[in-house]
Scaffold this motif. Structure first.
Motif, PDB file in Angstrom:
ATOM      1  N   ILE A  34      55.455  14.317  56.886  1.00 25.37           N
ATOM      2  CA  ILE A  34      56.399  13.028  57.521  1.00 25.37           C
ATOM      3  C   ILE A  34      55.553  12.755  58.655  1.00 25.37           C
ATOM      4  N   LYS A  35      55.419  11.445  58.843  1.00 24.87           N
ATOM      5  CA  LYS A  35      54.779  10.834  60.234  1.00 24.87           C
ATOM      6  C   LYS A  35      55.935  10.581  60.926  1.00 24.87           C
ATOM      7  N   THR A  36      55.970  10.976  62.089  1.00 26.48           N
ATOM      8  CA  THR A  36      56.969  10.799  63.093  1.00 26.48           C
ATOM      9  C   THR A  36      56.621   9.317  63.914  1.00 26.48           C
ATOM     10  N   VAL A  37      57.785   8.583  64.387  1.00 23.40           N
ATOM     11  CA  VAL A  37      57.519   7.531  65.277  1.00 23.40           C
ATOM     12  C   VAL A  37      58.107   7.715  66.457  1.00 23.40           C
ATOM     13  N   ASN A  38      57.379   7.612  67.477  1.00 19.52           N
ATOM     14  CA  ASN A  38      57.579   7.701  69.024  1.00 19.52           C
ATOM     15  C   ASN A  38      57.677   6.804  69.990  1.00 19.52           C
ATOM     16  N   ASP A  39      57.243   5.608  69.559  1.00 22.17           N
ATOM     17  CA  ASP A  39      57.303   4.361  70.534  1.00 22.17           C
ATOM     18  C   ASP A  39      58.108   3.033  70.005  1.00 22.17           C
ATOM     19  N   ALA A  40      59.423   3.438  69.790  1.00 18.10           N
ATOM     20  CA  ALA A  40      60.336   2.344  69.392  1.00 18.10           C
ATOM     21  C   ALA A  40      61.579   2.799  70.411  1.00 18.10           C
ATOM     22  N   GLU A  41      62.117   1.406  70.665  1.00 17.14           N
ATOM     23  CA  GLU A  41      63.304   1.262  71.438  1.00 17.14           C
ATOM     24  C   GLU A  41      64.510   1.393  70.545  1.00 17.14           C
ATOM     25  N   ILE A  42      65.423   2.290  70.771  1.00 14.08           N
ATOM     26  CA  ILE A  42      66.800   2.466  70.207  1.00 14.08           C
ATOM     27  C   ILE A  42      67.845   2.248  70.962  1.00 14.08           C
ATOM     28  N   LEU A  43      68.759   1.434  70.736  1.00 15.92           N
ATOM     29  CA  LEU A  43      69.996   0.937  71.288  1.00 15.92           C
ATOM     30  C   LEU A  43      71.156   1.331  70.579  1.00 15.92           C
ATOM     31  N   LEU A  44      72.168   1.849  71.231  1.00 16.73           N
ATOM     32  CA  LEU A  44      73.491   1.782  70.463  1.00 16.73           C
ATOM     33  C   LEU A  44      74.583   1.088  71.137  1.00 16.73           C
ATOM     34  N   TYR A  45      75.477   0.387  70.248  1.00 15.60           N
ATOM     35  CA  TYR A  45      76.294  -0.560  70.556  1.00 15.60           C
ATOM     36  C   TYR A  45      77.838   0.013  70.339  1.00 15.60           C
ATOM     37  N   GLU A  46      78.730   0.084  71.267  1.00 17.74           N
ATOM     38  CA  GLU A  46      80.083   0.326  70.764  1.00 17.74           C
ATOM     39  C   GLU A  46      81.060  -0.948  70.738  1.00 17.74           C
ATOM     40  N   GLU A  47      81.675  -1.343  69.627  1.00 18.54           N
ATOM     41  CA  GLU A  47      82.393  -2.427  69.548  1.00 18.54           C
ATOM     42  C   GLU A  47      81.529  -3.487  69.979  1.00 18.54           C
ATOM     43  N   GLU A  48      80.383  -3.658  69.777  1.00 15.14           N
ATOM     44  CA  GLU A  48      79.267  -5.010  69.920  1.00 15.14           C
ATOM     45  C   GLU A  48      78.915  -4.928  71.484  1.00 15.14           C
TER      46      GLU A  48
ATOM     47  N   GLY B 170      87.629   6.067  65.458  1.00 10.38           N
ATOM     48  CA  GLY B 170      88.143   4.936  65.268  1.00 10.38           C
ATOM     49  C   GLY B 170      87.425   3.748  65.700  1.00 10.38           C
ATOM     50  N   LYS B 171      86.413   3.926  66.452  1.00  9.02           N
ATOM     51  CA  LYS B 171      85.613   2.637  66.804  1.00  9.02           C
ATOM     52  C   LYS B 171      84.429   2.682  66.109  1.00  9.02           C
ATOM     53  N   THR B 172      83.875   1.304  66.289  1.00 12.73           N
ATOM     54  CA  THR B 172      82.603   1.104  65.154  1.00 12.73           C
ATOM     55  C   THR B 172      81.409   1.047  66.234  1.00 12.73           C
ATOM     56  N   TYR B 173      80.169   1.547  65.706  1.00 15.81           N
ATOM     57  CA  TYR B 173      79.013   1.668  66.269  1.00 15.81           C
ATOM     58  C   TYR B 173      77.951   1.105  65.599  1.00 15.81           C
ATOM     59  N   ARG B 174      77.194   0.363  66.316  1.00 12.45           N
ATOM     60  CA  ARG B 174      76.080  -0.155  65.464  1.00 12.45           C
ATOM     61  C   ARG B 174      74.388   0.358  66.455  1.00 12.45           C
ATOM     62  N   ILE B 175      73.741   0.595  65.629  1.00  6.76           N
ATOM     63  CA  ILE B 175      72.561   1.097  66.167  1.00  6.76           C
ATOM     64  C   ILE B 175      71.443   0.116  65.751  1.00  6.76           C
ATOM     65  N   THR B 176      70.450  -0.077  66.789  1.00  7.42           N
ATOM     66  CA  THR B 176      69.179  -0.930  66.502  1.00  7.42           C
ATOM     67  C   THR B 176      67.802  -0.235  66.844  1.00  7.42           C
ATOM     68  N   VAL B 177      66.786  -0.334  65.886  1.00  7.85           N
ATOM     69  CA  VAL B 177      65.699   0.160  66.235  1.00  7.85           C
ATOM     70  C   VAL B 177      64.730  -1.094  66.369  1.00  7.85           C
ATOM     71  N   ASP B 178      63.722  -0.906  67.202  1.00  4.18           N
ATOM     72  CA  ASP B 178      62.413  -2.152  67.458  1.00  4.18           C
ATOM     73  C   ASP B 178      61.306  -1.429  67.662  1.00  4.18           C
ATOM     74  N   SER B 179      60.615  -1.565  66.570  1.00  4.12           N
ATOM     75  CA  SER B 179      59.042  -0.867  66.898  1.00  4.12           C
ATOM     76  C   SER B 179      58.137  -2.070  66.823  1.00  4.12           C
ATOM     77  N   GLU B 180      57.059  -2.013  67.704  1.00  6.01           N
ATOM     78  CA  GLU B 180      56.464  -3.228  67.654  1.00  6.01           C
ATOM     79  C   GLU B 180      55.236  -3.204  66.263  1.00  6.01           C
ATOM     80  N   GLU B 181      55.113  -1.988  65.876  1.00  8.20           N
ATOM     81  CA  GLU B 181      54.137  -1.735  64.843  1.00  8.20           C
ATOM     82  C   GLU B 181      54.822  -1.739  63.582  1.00  8.20           C
ATOM     83  N   TYR B 182      56.090  -1.563  63.471  1.00 10.81           N
ATOM     84  CA  TYR B 182      56.923  -1.119  62.189  1.00 10.81           C
ATOM     85  C   TYR B 182      57.933  -2.022  61.866  1.00 10.81           C
ATOM     86  N   GLY B 183      58.495  -2.841  62.938  1.00 11.49           N
ATOM     87  CA  GLY B 183      59.658  -3.937  62.869  1.00 11.49           C
ATOM     88  C   GLY B 183      60.573  -3.590  63.347  1.00 11.49           C
TER      89      GLY B 183
END
Length: 289
Positions: free
Chosen positions: A62-76, A99-112
């Motif tokens: 498995i090839k790991t990815v280390n150069d991404a930005e990961i953000l977590l949102y709570e109720e937007e 009880g709360k809703t969470y959204r996670i986003t990952v942004d990698s320049e190389e992999y989208g």
């Protein structure tokens, strides 16, 4: 079916099996991001792992990815930005709330970009007691564990699993579980004539509140043996996506261990948009034996 005595961790850390694709066509595979992150209100640190998908029939690591930005949102609302911890691991010092809703986003320049959402379930409300049932043929004391889950209104996805210390190492989720209850899912039930009820559930037991919404789920875990080492039973309430992930992961594992030559392939569930893996949540109540 021969059962291999191994441990499978499906609780607060996700396995890499969901990062693999069952592809047999003769063309170059295009790797996609694979994210594994499980929220738990009992943990003050949220951990995410990021890697690249690969085909099942390859032996590459498995090839790991280390150069991404990961953000977590709570109720937007932005809750925080994960910091890189090395080897494809990212950490965020925040405590999710039931009880709360969470959204996670990952942004990698190389992999989208990839993203996913989940709702943190409520912690299971349980009561329990022990009843001594006597001694077995080896003169070992046996007892039954009586457990009640006080189900709350709405859909809940309960899982029963065990942890313990063996040879100084703490592990859990392996072996088989004996339980006879009408609300126990039978997907991983296998018939074993030597067992108390004539069957056993492999790895974990899924307890559905379908038809029992808002009621008490009352059951007995029979014939337990006292020990001086740490042992515990856990009731986990899984989010909708994590529930499907655990179930398909167990089915995948059972397929691997089956003696049948032509089992239907199992695709491990993923809720990651434009990628693979799992972003889910759980809350856990523990009974220390």
């Amino acid at each position: 079916m021969k059962f291999k005595s191994t441990f499978i961790i499906l609780l607060v850390t996700a396995i890499f099996l969901s990062c693999e694709e069952d592809v047999s066509f003769d063309f170059e595979h295009e790797p996609r991001l694979c994210l594994n992150c499980i929220l738990n209100p009992d943990s003050a640190v949220i951990t995410a792992s990021l890697s690249l998908s690969k085909m099942l029939d390859t032996i590459n690591e498995i090839k790991t990815v280390n150069d991404a930005e990961i953000l977590l949102y709570e109720e937007e609302n932005l809750l925080g930005r994960f910091s890189h911890a090395g080897n494809g691991k990212f950490k965020l010092n925040k405590v999710p709330v039931s009880g709360k809703t969470y959204r996670i986003t990952v942004d990698s320049e190389e992999y989208g970009k990839i993203s996913a959402s989940t709702i943190v379930p409520n912690k299971p409300e349980i009561t329990w007691s022990k009843d001594t049932v006597g001694y077995d043929q080896y003169n070992s004391l046996r007892y039954n564990l009586n457990v009640q889950i006080h189900d709350k209104q709405g859909k809940n996805n309960y899982w029963l699993f065990s942890t313990g210390i063996s040879r100084g190492i703490k592990g859990g989720g392996g072996g088989g579980v004996v339980l006879n209850a009408p609300f126990a899912d039978t997907f991983n039930r296998r018939y074993e004539i030597e067992e108390k009820y004539g069957f056993i559930h492999y790895y974990q037991i899924r307890l559905s509140d379908e038809g029992y919404d808002g009621q008490i789920l009352d059951f007995i875990i029979p014939d337990l043996v006292p020990t001086n080492q740490y042992r515990a039973k856990h009731i986990l309430n899984a989010s909708e996506h994590y529930d499907k992930y655990i179930k398909t992961s167990i089915l995948f594992k059972l397929n691997e261990e089956s003696d049948l030559p032509f089992n239907e392939p199992v695709q491990i569930y993923s809720n990651i948009e434009n990628g693979f893996g799992i972003f889910g949540a759980c809350s856990i109540s523990t009974i220390v034996l």
